[in-house]
Design an enzyme around this catalytic site. Structure first.
Site, short mmCIF file in Angstrom:
data_model
loop_
_atom_site.label_atom_id
_atom_site.label_comp_id
_atom_site.label_asym_id
_atom_site.label_seq_id
_atom_site.Cartn_x
_atom_site.Cartn_y
_atom_site.Cartn_z
N ARG A 295 0.79 -1.27 0.05
CA ARG A 295 0.04 -0.22 -0.04
C ARG A 295 0.96 1.21 -0.05
O ARG A 295 1.62 1.53 0.61
CB ARG A 295 -0.99 0.03 1.15
CG ARG A 295 -1.74 1.35 1.59
CD ARG A 295 -3.03 1.22 0.48
NE ARG A 295 -3.39 2.77 0.76
CZ ARG A 295 -4.58 3.03 1.66
NH1 ARG A 295 -5.10 2.03 2.07
NH2 ARG A 295 -5.06 4.33 1.50
N ARG B 219 -5.43 1.09 -4.84
CA ARG B 219 -4.73 0.88 -3.70
C ARG B 219 -4.78 -0.95 -4.00
O ARG B 219 -5.66 -1.68 -4.28
CB ARG B 219 -5.13 1.11 -2.25
CG ARG B 219 -6.50 0.94 -2.19
CD ARG B 219 -6.99 1.76 -1.16
NE ARG B 219 -7.24 3.15 -1.55
CZ ARG B 219 -7.97 4.03 -0.83
NH1 ARG B 219 -8.50 3.87 0.16
NH2 ARG B 219 -7.90 5.37 -1.39
N ASP C 199 -6.68 -2.03 1.20
CA ASP C 199 -7.01 -1.04 2.12
C ASP C 199 -7.86 -1.68 3.18
O ASP C 199 -8.96 -2.69 2.86
CB ASP C 199 -8.22 -0.22 1.38
CG ASP C 199 -8.56 0.95 2.28
OD1 ASP C 199 -7.84 1.65 3.36
OD2 ASP C 199 -9.85 1.66 1.96
N ASP D 286 -9.82 -0.81 6.65
CA ASP D 286 -10.55 0.01 7.48
C ASP D 286 -11.39 -0.36 8.54
O ASP D 286 -12.09 -1.32 8.74
CB ASP D 286 -11.84 0.85 6.75
CG ASP D 286 -10.99 1.68 5.65
OD1 ASP D 286 -9.85 2.35 6.15
OD2 ASP D 286 -11.80 2.06 4.50
#
Length: 165
Positions: free
Chosen positions: A81, A90, A93, A95
């Site tokens: 990344r 990307r 990712d 989150d």
């Protein structure tokens, strides 16, 4: 603590990267995988770029939200990344969406994730594995929140028939 993490990738062999990232997180002694959603193909938000592969996992963790964030960021870096432009393409990712029922607002971490309630690519896979989880700010369950977003750009790619590892 029970946590929810959204995963996404639109560079490289996305499904392979996402599966490897889940496996790597699962090897961490303080993180236990509880459930994995199916994979979904979704339109990218931001500048023109390839579609994303998205999904979510539920894990049990024994670490603070800050240490968890650092672990997720380090994992993203291990998978190549590079943070260049906001909402850019990307390889990985990760989150942090929910940390039990915690509400946290610090300069580098907000829980629940501040935009999760408006993102179908997060809510659809999350509703698959945690439909009754209550998002602590709104007080609504994930299955209620998903009804309020446009899900037309979220397409089931591969079903994870068991949902559990």
């Amino acid at each position: 603590m029970r946590i929810a993490v959204a995963l996404g990738s639109n560079l490289g062999d996305s499904q392979k990267i996402l599966a490897a990232a889940i496996a790597q997180l699962s090897f961490i002694p303080t993180m236990q995988l509880e459930a994995t959603s199916s994979w979904y193909r979704t339109k990218a938000v931001g500048p023109p770029q390839p579609d994303y592969i998205n999904g979510c996992v539920i894990m049990q963790v024994d670490m603070t939200p800050q240490v968890l964030l650092e672990t997720l960021l380090a994992t993203e870096q291990q998978f190549g990344r590079v943070r260049q432009e906001r909402w850019g393409p990307r390889s990985l990712d990760l989150d942090l969406l929910l940390y039990d029922q915690a509400i946290l607002d610090t300069p580098n971490l907000q829980i629940p994730h501040p935009r999760m309630r408006e993102r179908a690519f997060v809510l659809v896979p999350l509703a698959e594995i945690a439909p009754d989880w209550i998002e602590p700010i709104s007080g609504y369950t994930i299955k209620q929140l998903v009804k309020d977003v446009d899900c037309s750009d979220v397409h089931l790619l591969t079903s994870n028939s068991s949902h559990y590892q």
